[in-house]
Enzyme design. Structure first.
Site, PDB file in Angstrom:
ATOM      1  N   HIS A   5      49.350  68.795 -62.780  1.00 25.37           N
ATOM      2  CA  HIS A   5      48.040  67.933 -61.396  1.00 25.37           C
ATOM      3  C   HIS A   5      47.639  66.933 -62.098  1.00 25.37           C
ATOM      4  O   HIS A   5      47.445  66.544 -63.118  1.00 25.37           O
ATOM      5  CB  HIS A   5      46.452  69.360 -62.294  1.00 25.37           C
ATOM      6  CG  HIS A   5      45.702  69.736 -63.534  1.00 25.37           C
ATOM      7  ND1 HIS A   5      46.212  69.845 -64.201  1.00 25.37           N
ATOM      8  CD2 HIS A   5      44.757  68.865 -63.839  1.00 25.37           C
ATOM      9  CE1 HIS A   5      45.724  70.207 -65.479  1.00 25.37           C
ATOM     10  NE2 HIS A   5      44.449  69.040 -65.109  1.00 25.37           N
ATOM     11  N   HIS A  60      35.034  75.140 -69.716  1.00 23.46           N
ATOM     12  CA  HIS A  60      35.440  75.103 -69.219  1.00 23.46           C
ATOM     13  C   HIS A  60      37.354  76.083 -69.541  1.00 23.46           C
ATOM     14  O   HIS A  60      37.579  77.010 -69.572  1.00 23.46           O
ATOM     15  CB  HIS A  60      35.558  75.116 -67.384  1.00 23.46           C
ATOM     16  CG  HIS A  60      36.365  73.885 -67.540  1.00 23.46           C
ATOM     17  ND1 HIS A  60      35.707  72.762 -67.186  1.00 23.46           N
ATOM     18  CD2 HIS A  60      37.214  74.736 -66.399  1.00 23.46           C
ATOM     19  CE1 HIS A  60      36.525  72.042 -67.065  1.00 23.46           C
ATOM     20  NE2 HIS A  60      37.690  72.792 -66.297  1.00 23.46           N
TER      21      HIS A  60
END
Length: 308
Positions: free
Chosen positions: A182, A120
């Site tokens: 993140h 992804h």
């Protein structure tokens, strides 16, 4: 000779497909709406090929052999993790080989793949932006030791020169996929916290990639939906502002420890953005940003062309 028509840099997240927004007011809704706007703008640019720079998340590369950079030149397959597309992707093979040769002449010995699996980290941004044939450039942003940010800028500069000098008569878009801030668990086998089956899978996961992925995905899924997950929106905006000013030096000056302090271990994915902007050699002129703790990521987009 090729023409570089611009850069699209954008975040990706497993939860863009696992927890898709039901509307603009939902977590991630603004990001997805603006990504669709960018896709429409790219269609108007009409690129003939796209170079996609992005990471792998232990779906193709493991610590048995961990290359800093991998270029796909022939067959490219989507892994299909977290609901992303699986199966063959169209490849701009002529452009890929021309880039490889010129980048080698510039002093970069890229690893080469005739059959590259991308997850992804490449597929999500590619599918959101365009469907023209691609050249994938996978950058190690997850598995320490990482290529330095300065080296990534140098590679981007070589990539841009190679695209402009390529034996490919067409318009080329650059897409950079990754980040922004993140916080993720350590992926370093030297870390005492990385033990047991997880450490074994990170080193030997190639023996059974699907089994490793199936064991890992529930742990990732469990990280979603938390409205209090750590995202540093202030730093993300600082980063976008630096790219609006074309200032890569201030970002590189952070070093790995400074970057992790502000953007977490997942923030290392901004290396894709550095490569992309160095390649296009133009500042961002349009940006979009939404902090999405439910997706564990600051979701940003930047382009070197106007988006309406």
């Amino acid at each position: 000779m090729s023409e570089v028509v611009g850069l699209v840099a954008m975040s990706h997240s497993p939860f863009a497909t696992l927890l898709p927004a039901g509307g603009r007011s939902w977590p991630g809704g603004r990001f997805l709406a603006d990504a669709a706007r960018v896709g429409r703008a790219v269609k108007r640019l009409a690129p003939d090929a796209v170079v996609v720079v992005g990471p792998d998340h232990f779906h193709a590369n493991f610590y048995d052999v961990m290359p800093p950079f991998v270029l796909g030149v022939e067959e490219v397959l989507g892994f299909g993790d977290f609901g992303s597309r699986s199966g063959p992707l169209p490849v701009a093979t002529e452009l890929a080989w021309s880039l490889r040769d010129q980048i080698a002449d510039a002093g970069f010995d890229l690893s080469l793949s005739y059959s590259l699996t991308v997850d992804h980290g490449v597929v999500q941004s590619y599918d959101m932006v365009t469907d023209v044939p691609l050249v994938p450039l996978v950058v190690n942003t997850a598995a320490p030791p990482l290529p330095s940010m300065g080296r990534c800028v140098e590679l981007g500069e070589a990539l841009g020169k190679a695209i402009r000098g390529a034996d490919f008569d067409g318009r080329v878009l650059v897409v950079a996929s990754g980040g922004l801030s993140h916080w993720l668990p350590s992926n370093d086998p030297r870390d005492p916290a990385v033990q047991g089956e997880r450490r074994e899978a990170m080193i030997h996961g190639r023996k059974d990639v699907r089994e490793f992925a199936a064991a890992r995905e529930p742990r990732v899924r469990a990280m979603g939906r938390n409205p209090n997950a750590q995202v540093n929106a202030k730093w993300d905006q600082w980063f976008l502002d630096r790219l609006r000013e074309g200032d890569l030096t201030s970002i590189v000056a952070l070093g790995n420890h400074g970057l992790e302090a502000h953007a977490g271990t997942g923030g290392h994915e901004i290396r894709s953005w550095l490569i992309g902007q160095a390649a296009v050699a133009e500042p961002l002129v349009w940006t979009s940003y939404e902090p999405v703790p439910e997706w564990i990521t600051g979701m940003g987009i930047g382009t070197t062309f106007e988006v309406t």
